[in-house]
Design a protein around this motif. Sequence first.
Motif, short mmCIF file in Angstrom:
data_model
loop_
_atom_site.label_atom_id
_atom_site.label_comp_id
_atom_site.label_asym_id
_atom_site.label_seq_id
_atom_site.Cartn_x
_atom_site.Cartn_y
_atom_site.Cartn_z
N ALA A 1 44.04 23.19 -0.26
CA ALA A 1 43.34 22.12 -0.96
C ALA A 1 43.25 20.88 -0.08
O ALA A 1 42.20 20.26 0.01
CB ALA A 1 44.07 21.78 -2.26
N MET A 2 44.35 20.59 0.60
CA MET A 2 44.35 19.42 1.48
C MET A 2 43.32 19.61 2.59
O MET A 2 42.50 18.75 2.83
CB MET A 2 45.74 19.25 2.11
N GLU A 3 43.45 20.76 3.21
CA GLU A 3 42.53 21.09 4.30
C GLU A 3 41.08 20.96 3.83
O GLU A 3 40.26 20.32 4.46
CB GLU A 3 42.83 22.52 4.79
N ASN A 4 40.83 21.52 2.65
CA ASN A 4 39.48 21.50 2.13
C ASN A 4 38.96 20.09 1.88
O ASN A 4 37.76 19.87 1.89
CB ASN A 4 39.42 22.30 0.82
N ASP A 5 39.87 19.17 1.64
CA ASP A 5 39.46 17.80 1.36
C ASP A 5 38.66 17.20 2.51
O ASP A 5 37.82 16.36 2.31
CB ASP A 5 40.70 16.93 1.12
N LYS B 1 33.73 17.02 -6.64
CA LYS B 1 33.65 17.65 -5.30
C LYS B 1 32.97 19.00 -5.39
O LYS B 1 33.42 19.99 -4.80
CB LYS B 1 35.03 17.82 -4.69
N LEU C 1 35.19 21.97 -3.75
CA LEU C 1 36.08 21.77 -2.59
C LEU C 1 37.51 21.67 -3.08
O LEU C 1 37.82 20.89 -3.96
CB LEU C 1 35.71 20.49 -1.86
N GLY C 2 38.39 22.47 -2.49
CA GLY C 2 39.78 22.44 -2.91
C GLY C 2 39.97 23.17 -4.22
O GLY C 2 41.06 23.20 -4.79
#
Lengths: 397, 90
Positions: A2-6, A38, A106-107
């Motif tokens: 999720a962080m990465e996707n942010d 998002k 996203l995420g």
Amino acid sequence: MAMENDKLFVELEASQWIKTGQAACGDDFRCVRIPNEKRTIAVLSDGLGSGIKANLMASMTSTMALEFVRSNMDILQSAEIIMDSLPVCEIRKISYATFTVFDMQLGGKTRVVEMDNPPFIHLRNLIDLPKNNVKELVSERWPDRKMRITEVAMAPGDRLIAFSDGVTQAGLGCPGWKFGWRRDGALNFIKRTVEKNPEISARDLASVIAAEAMSIHPERKCMDDITCMVLYLRHPRVLRVITGPPFRKETDREYANLAVFPEGKVVLCGGTTANIVSRELRTRVDIDIKMVSRSGNLPPPGYMRGVGLVTEGILTLTQVAADLESGDWQNSAAAAKEIVNLMMDSDIVEFIVGTKINEAHQDPTLPVDLEMRRNVIKRLQASLENKYRKNVTIRYF
Amino acid sequence: MSEQGMIKVEVCCGTTCYLLGAQSLLALEKSMPAPWIGKVEIVAMPCLEVCTNDNYSHAPFVRINGEIVGDATVDLISKKVNDLLERHAQ
Ligand code: FES
């Protein structure tokens, strides 16, 4: 994840060809972004047949599908409403449109809802990932229509690709294409294309797929509407446009340092701008004088090593604004066209705008009135945001 | 960088010079007189930064071997370059 996707960006684009001889496309593509969730939702719909009637069916379908998905309505119920409201084909006894929906958060979750379009492709590392989380739904009232809902786990660099049957059936029945291009033919072409150009944008990929399908049609006559939509999950591409001398000379160095930007691309617009940057960074501008013949009604573009494209300022940016507004830049002057192409390939456009007035621009002997730099930047921002779904930031110096 | 002995003509492509006629000066590169070939280099430049300086005459500007020439025309450039070529020949 999720962080990465942010930090990631969802690029979604489509490309279409209309059946030769028809005034309207029988396929429809629609896309919406819901920033606070998002979320990006896109629909490709194919209306049975071609022309105005198919166009109407397809756009009704995609409008409804988009709305239902956006409001998280039950999928089966949504599809039933859609089918109930479309006329039924007398001969085939099926309703008049098919669709594919990409719904990506996203995420969060990504799902693909399909009704009778060619199955979508989930491309990762040149592999069409097998789908393992598929639900099939059949409406009791419309037993001939099957819906498939696929949950997709997206990773950075992944692409989702969907097309209308104008792509898979391209060339159908022609010598060498007895069964048409088919999904496999399209898939192989996509793999070759991505292999050659691993970072190809969604926009370019959609357009080469559609163009290739088109070229398979006999005599390049488009026998069916062709639509291809591509979703590409990737790190955002940033273009930094630096233009105009800073108001205070003391900030020249800070301003010039912004031209060194390995995370993205840079354009310097303006002679004085280029001079400030080249003085501060001790690098020079090369203008290819051979470009003059292609440069149209604008000064020829140049290049600064370690920085990027260099163009003249206000005339070029004014032309870029006009090109973006009209949507047609194929025949534009080289410098403007290069900037527009860079903008189209970016997700974020950062303007760094120096606000010092150039006195020479007030020269009464100039044959044209030059627009104020800030106004041009505002026009660019409006087009980029509203028409081309780009993120725009502006910083004044 | 100019090669040794080449005459360098830098044509300003900044906004002001361009609007006041630099485009036709740039065309010189393509239609260079035969005696110039191999001896004269014509390049395009971003603003030469004399358009905002009152000590110089008027745009369009070119710089020929370092010397700023204002109100530049194809004829004026030709004359200057031919003078330099003659001087070189002596
Ligand atoms: S525009 Fe030519 S000197 Fe400035």
